[in-house]
Design a protein around this motif. Structure first.
Motif, PDB file in Angstrom:
ATOM      1  N   ALA A 275       6.615  -3.309  -2.621  1.00 27.20           N
ATOM      2  CA  ALA A 275       6.372  -4.249  -3.715  1.00 27.20           C
ATOM      3  C   ALA A 275       5.085  -5.016  -3.428  1.00 27.20           C
ATOM      4  CB  ALA A 275       7.534  -5.218  -3.869  1.00 27.20           C
ATOM      5  N   TYR A 276       4.163  -5.013  -4.390  1.00 22.33           N
ATOM      6  CA  TYR A 276       2.893  -5.712  -4.227  1.00 22.33           C
ATOM      7  C   TYR A 276       3.104  -7.228  -4.246  1.00 22.33           C
ATOM      8  CZ  TYR A 276       0.888  -1.181  -5.631  1.00 22.33           C
ATOM      9  OH  TYR A 276       0.553   0.158  -5.717  1.00 22.33           O
ATOM     10  N   PRO A 277       2.548  -7.955  -3.270  1.00 18.91           N
ATOM     11  CA  PRO A 277       2.601  -9.417  -3.345  1.00 18.91           C
ATOM     12  C   PRO A 277       1.938  -9.928  -4.622  1.00 18.91           C
ATOM     13  CG  PRO A 277       1.938  -8.719  -1.156  1.00 18.91           C
ATOM     14  CD  PRO A 277       1.933  -7.484  -2.016  1.00 18.91           C
ATOM     15  N   PHE A 278       2.557 -10.862  -5.274  1.00 21.76           N
ATOM     16  CA  PHE A 278       2.088 -11.424  -6.545  1.00 21.76           C
ATOM     17  C   PHE A 278       2.090 -10.379  -7.662  1.00 21.76           C
ATOM     18  CE2 PHE A 278      -0.428 -13.246  -3.014  1.00 21.76           C
ATOM     19  CZ  PHE A 278       0.117 -14.521  -2.987  1.00 21.76           C
ATOM     20  N   GLY A 279       2.573  -9.183  -7.370  1.00 26.51           N
ATOM     21  CA  GLY A 279       2.561  -8.113  -8.364  1.00 26.51           C
ATOM     22  C   GLY A 279       1.189  -7.532  -8.605  1.00 26.51           C
ATOM     23  N   LEU A 280       0.206  -7.848  -7.735  1.00 25.80           N
ATOM     24  CA  LEU A 280      -1.182  -7.437  -7.937  1.00 25.80           C
ATOM     25  C   LEU A 280      -1.491  -6.168  -7.152  1.00 25.80           C
ATOM     26  CD1 LEU A 280      -2.864 -10.955  -7.621  1.00 25.80           C
ATOM     27  CD2 LEU A 280      -2.182  -9.747  -9.715  1.00 25.80           C
ATOM     28  N   TRP A 281      -2.146  -5.223  -7.802  1.00 22.92           N
ATOM     29  CA  TRP A 281      -2.461  -3.951  -7.182  1.00 22.92           C
ATOM     30  C   TRP A 281      -3.866  -3.505  -7.574  1.00 22.92           C
ATOM     31  CZ3 TRP A 281      -3.618   0.416 -10.116  1.00 22.92           C
ATOM     32  CH2 TRP A 281      -3.383   0.280 -11.513  1.00 22.92           C
ATOM     33  N   ASN A 282      -4.399  -2.530  -6.858  1.00 21.91           N
ATOM     34  CA  ASN A 282      -5.641  -1.883  -7.246  1.00 21.91           C
ATOM     35  C   ASN A 282      -5.579  -0.408  -6.869  1.00 21.91           C
ATOM     36  OD1 ASN A 282      -5.951  -1.941  -4.479  1.00 21.91           O
ATOM     37  ND2 ASN A 282      -7.723  -3.300  -4.479  1.00 21.91           N
ATOM     38  N   HIS A 283      -6.517   0.347  -7.375  1.00 21.20           N
ATOM     39  CA  HIS A 283      -6.486   1.792  -7.145  1.00 21.20           C
ATOM     40  C   HIS A 283      -6.714   2.152  -5.677  1.00 21.20           C
ATOM     41  CE1 HIS A 283      -7.181   1.843 -11.580  1.00 21.20           C
ATOM     42  NE2 HIS A 283      -6.386   2.889 -11.495  1.00 21.20           N
ATOM     43  N   GLU A 284      -7.451   1.311  -4.957  1.00 18.30           N
ATOM     44  CA  GLU A 284      -7.711   1.595  -3.550  1.00 18.30           C
ATOM     45  C   GLU A 284      -6.441   1.535  -2.708  1.00 18.30           C
ATOM     46  OE1 GLU A 284     -11.323   0.631  -5.608  1.00 18.30           O
ATOM     47  OE2 GLU A 284      -9.449  -0.460  -5.451  1.00 18.30           O
ATOM     48  N   ALA A 285      -5.455   0.772  -3.164  1.00 16.39           N
ATOM     49  CA  ALA A 285      -4.221   0.616  -2.387  1.00 16.39           C
ATOM     50  C   ALA A 285      -3.341   1.856  -2.438  1.00 16.39           C
ATOM     51  CB  ALA A 285      -3.434  -0.595  -2.905  1.00 16.39           C
ATOM     52  N   ILE A 286      -3.381   2.590  -3.510  1.00  9.54           N
ATOM     53  CA  ILE A 286      -2.432   3.687  -3.715  1.00  9.54           C
ATOM     54  C   ILE A 286      -2.553   4.784  -2.657  1.00  9.54           C
ATOM     55  CG2 ILE A 286      -1.699   5.498  -5.320  1.00  9.54           C
ATOM     56  CD1 ILE A 286      -2.293   3.522  -7.604  1.00  9.54           C
ATOM     57  N   PRO A 287      -3.754   5.311  -2.374  1.00 11.20           N
ATOM     58  CA  PRO A 287      -3.821   6.335  -1.312  1.00 11.20           C
ATOM     59  C   PRO A 287      -3.427   5.797   0.055  1.00 11.20           C
ATOM     60  CG  PRO A 287      -6.019   5.710  -2.071  1.00 11.20           C
ATOM     61  CD  PRO A 287      -5.047   5.134  -3.041  1.00 11.20           C
ATOM     62  N   GLU A 288      -3.657   4.512   0.300  1.00 10.53           N
ATOM     63  CA  GLU A 288      -3.260   3.920   1.576  1.00 10.53           C
ATOM     64  C   GLU A 288      -1.737   3.857   1.696  1.00 10.53           C
ATOM     65  OE1 GLU A 288      -5.234   3.281   3.988  1.00 10.53           O
ATOM     66  OE2 GLU A 288      -7.154   3.508   2.963  1.00 10.53           O
ATOM     67  N   LEU A 289      -1.068   3.568   0.597  1.00 10.84           N
ATOM     68  CA  LEU A 289       0.397   3.557   0.597  1.00 10.84           C
ATOM     69  C   LEU A 289       0.948   4.960   0.797  1.00 10.84           C
ATOM     70  CD1 LEU A 289       1.093   1.068  -2.345  1.00 10.84           C
ATOM     71  CD2 LEU A 289       1.352   0.620   0.098  1.00 10.84           C
ATOM     72  N   LYS A 290       0.320   5.929   0.169  1.00 10.22           N
ATOM     73  CA  LYS A 290       0.758   7.320   0.315  1.00 10.22           C
ATOM     74  C   LYS A 290       0.634   7.779   1.763  1.00 10.22           C
ATOM     75  CE  LYS A 290      -0.349   8.834  -4.400  1.00 10.22           C
ATOM     76  NZ  LYS A 290      -1.179   9.733  -5.240  1.00 10.22           N
ATOM     77  N   LYS A 291      -0.470   7.399   2.401  1.00 11.74           N
ATOM     78  CA  LYS A 291      -0.676   7.775   3.797  1.00 11.74           C
ATOM     79  C   LYS A 291       0.444   7.239   4.694  1.00 11.74           C
ATOM     80  CE  LYS A 291      -5.744   7.741   3.607  1.00 11.74           C
ATOM     81  NZ  LYS A 291      -6.946   7.000   4.079  1.00 11.74           N
ATOM     82  N   ARG A 292       1.018   6.118   4.287  1.00 16.63           N
ATOM     83  CA  ARG A 292       2.012   5.449   5.124  1.00 16.63           C
ATOM     84  C   ARG A 292       3.443   5.703   4.656  1.00 16.63           C
ATOM     85  NH1 ARG A 292      -2.824   3.504   5.286  1.00 16.63           N
ATOM     86  NH2 ARG A 292      -3.624   2.648   7.244  1.00 16.63           N
ATOM     87  N   GLY A 293       3.613   6.772   3.890  1.00 20.82           N
ATOM     88  CA  GLY A 293       4.947   7.240   3.550  1.00 20.82           C
ATOM     89  C   GLY A 293       5.609   6.622   2.342  1.00 20.82           C
ATOM     90  N   MET A 294       4.901   5.786   1.596  1.00 16.83           N
ATOM     91  CA  MET A 294       5.493   5.188   0.399  1.00 16.83           C
ATOM     92  C   MET A 294       5.461   6.199  -0.752  1.00 16.83           C
ATOM     93  SD  MET A 294       6.374   2.252   1.460  1.00 16.83           S
ATOM     94  CE  MET A 294       6.026   1.287   2.932  1.00 16.83           C
ATOM     95  N   ILE A 295       6.588   6.372  -1.406  1.00 11.22           N
ATOM     96  CA  ILE A 295       6.647   7.320  -2.522  1.00 11.22           C
ATOM     97  C   ILE A 295       6.641   6.613  -3.875  1.00 11.22           C
ATOM     98  CG2 ILE A 295       7.803   9.063  -1.122  1.00 11.22           C
ATOM     99  CD1 ILE A 295      10.410   8.354  -2.522  1.00 11.22           C
ATOM    100  N   ALA A 296       6.768   5.282  -3.862  1.00 11.35           N
ATOM    101  CA  ALA A 296       6.695   4.508  -5.098  1.00 11.35           C
ATOM    102  C   ALA A 296       6.407   3.058  -4.739  1.00 11.35           C
ATOM    103  CB  ALA A 296       7.987   4.612  -5.906  1.00 11.35           C
ATOM    104  N   ALA A 297       5.802   2.349  -5.693  1.00  9.64           N
ATOM    105  CA  ALA A 297       5.481   0.935  -5.473  1.00  9.64           C
ATOM    106  C   ALA A 297       5.696   0.164  -6.767  1.00  9.64           C
ATOM    107  CB  ALA A 297       4.046   0.782  -4.976  1.00  9.64           C
ATOM    108  N   PHE A 298       6.029  -1.118  -6.613  1.00  8.26           N
ATOM    109  CA  PHE A 298       6.419  -1.951  -7.743  1.00  8.26           C
ATOM    110  C   PHE A 298       5.445  -3.119  -7.915  1.00  8.26           C
ATOM    111  CE2 PHE A 298      10.034   0.330  -6.237  1.00  8.26           C
ATOM    112  CZ  PHE A 298      10.822   0.596  -7.346  1.00  8.26           C
ATOM    113  N   GLN A 299       4.990  -3.285  -9.145  1.00  7.16           N
ATOM    114  CA  GLN A 299       4.117  -4.396  -9.501  1.00  7.16           C
ATOM    115  C   GLN A 299       4.905  -5.374 -10.371  1.00  7.16           C
ATOM    116  OE1 GLN A 299       1.703  -4.102 -12.805  1.00  7.16           O
ATOM    117  NE2 GLN A 299       2.273  -2.024 -13.387  1.00  7.16           N
TER     118      GLN A 299
END
Length: 337
Positions: A275-299
């Motif tokens: 879950a993104y803090p403050f619900g804030l996300w950007n496109h740069e974060a997504i590949p970093e989450l994938k690298k670390r085993g996350m299969i989904a994220a919540f904004q």
């Protein structure tokens, strides 16, 4: 050209290799004429040239078989034939995360969104609480009314694995699904929310900020494990709630990688949701989450990303509103039937 045993052998640097007899005879005649510059008679010259020309034309009516094979081999190497099978082999493969196939974004976005509610602190308001702070604080009585409304209305809580299977594979969900999520590791989520969920047979998702584990007013490792052992899901919510949009360098290791490993050591289970803090996300974060085993994220409120909808799943923060207002907000915000 060389002479061996009275026979001329003519060689050229072309791809034909050695010329056939007819061509050799033609070249021999020309060479002979150039050396002698004369013939015994004019008819003799005409006869020799005529025979040579005839042989030359006959020989070139058919291509040298060895040259033909060589030409075909060269062509097959430089221009391989295109078939239907070859075209399909060039098609981009279906993306995957952690070895699992992922549906294309259009398919995922085409499925109706499931209502996902986000809670933070569960306590009575204080005189020092600002108006904006009250949006993140829900009194226990209000939470009890809301959970009762969901149960009376026939809602069934779902967990991230079910949501993922629904969005990605189209697997059916129970009637009137809803997901209940709790951010920031507040102790009242364990002491107040958990008993309410147990009362109605509901399960929740707890996104843990690891810097606060064991501190006053926050959950301990034992309580987090207890939630996990009793069917609730633990997700990652960074180390200290730092805004993902500002991450640089080792921030990905400090805020995502290390907290995830800590939660896995506490629960004994793989952590795959964020879950993104403050619900804030950007496109740069997504590949970093994938690298670390996350299969989904919540904004929170923004539109889902058209390329990575599984990493921009929407939620709504639930303040102390009346149950009827919550019911209306769920239907207007998600349109799930």
């Amino acid at each position: 050209m060389c002479k061996k045993s009275g026979v001329y052998i003519v060689h050229s640097t072309t791809n034909k290799g050695f010329y056939p007899f007819g061509e050799c005879l033609f070249y021999v005649s020309l060479l002979h004429s150039m050396k002698t510059h004369t013939f015994r008679s004019k008819p003799e010259l005409i006869a020799i040239l005529t025979i040579a020309l005839f042989c030359f034309m006959a020989a070139n009516c058919h291509e040298n078989p060895s040259a033909k094979v060589a030409n075909e081999a060269g062509a097959s190497k430089s221009e391989p034939p295109t078939t239907g099978k070859d075209k399909s082999a060039n098609t981009e493969p279906t993306p995957s995360v952690d070895g699992m196939k992922v549906a294309d974004p259009k398919t995922i976005l085409g499925r109706p969104e499931v209502p996902i509610l986000c809670y933070h602190q569960i306590r009575d308001w204080k005189p020092t609480d600002s108006k904006s702070a009250k949006d993140y604080i829900i009194p226990p009585a209000s939470l009890a009314d809301q959970i009762k409304m969901l149960s009376d209305s026939g809602y069934h809580t779902i967990l991230p694995d079910q949501l993922y299977a629904y969005l990605n594979e189209g697997k059916p969900l129970p009637s009137k699904p809803v997901m209940l999520t709790f951010d920031d590791t507040d102790l009242d989520q364990y002491t107040v929310a958990k008993p309410l969920l147990d009362k109605y047979g509901y399960k929740g998702v707890f996104f843990v900020m690891t810097v606060s584990i064991g501190r006053p007013h926050y959950m301990s490792k034992e309580q987090i494990k207890d939630l996990s052992d009793n069917g609730h899901v633990i997700g990652s919510h960074t180390w200290d709630h730092h805004n993902v949009k500002k991450y640089q360098g080792k921030d990905w290791e400090i805020q995502i990688e290390k907290p995830t490993k800590l939660l896995e050591s506490i629960t004994g289970k793989k952590i795959q949701y964020f879950a993104y803090p403050f619900g804030l996300w950007n496109h740069e974060a997504i590949p970093e989450l994938k690298k670390r085993g996350m299969i989904a994220a919540f904004q929170l409120y923004s539109k889902r990303d058209e390329q990575d909808p599984l990493y921009t799943i929407r939620r709504i923060i639930v303040p102390a509103m009346k149950p009827a207002s919550l019911y209306k907000s769920m239907h207007e915000g998600f349109h799930y039937n």
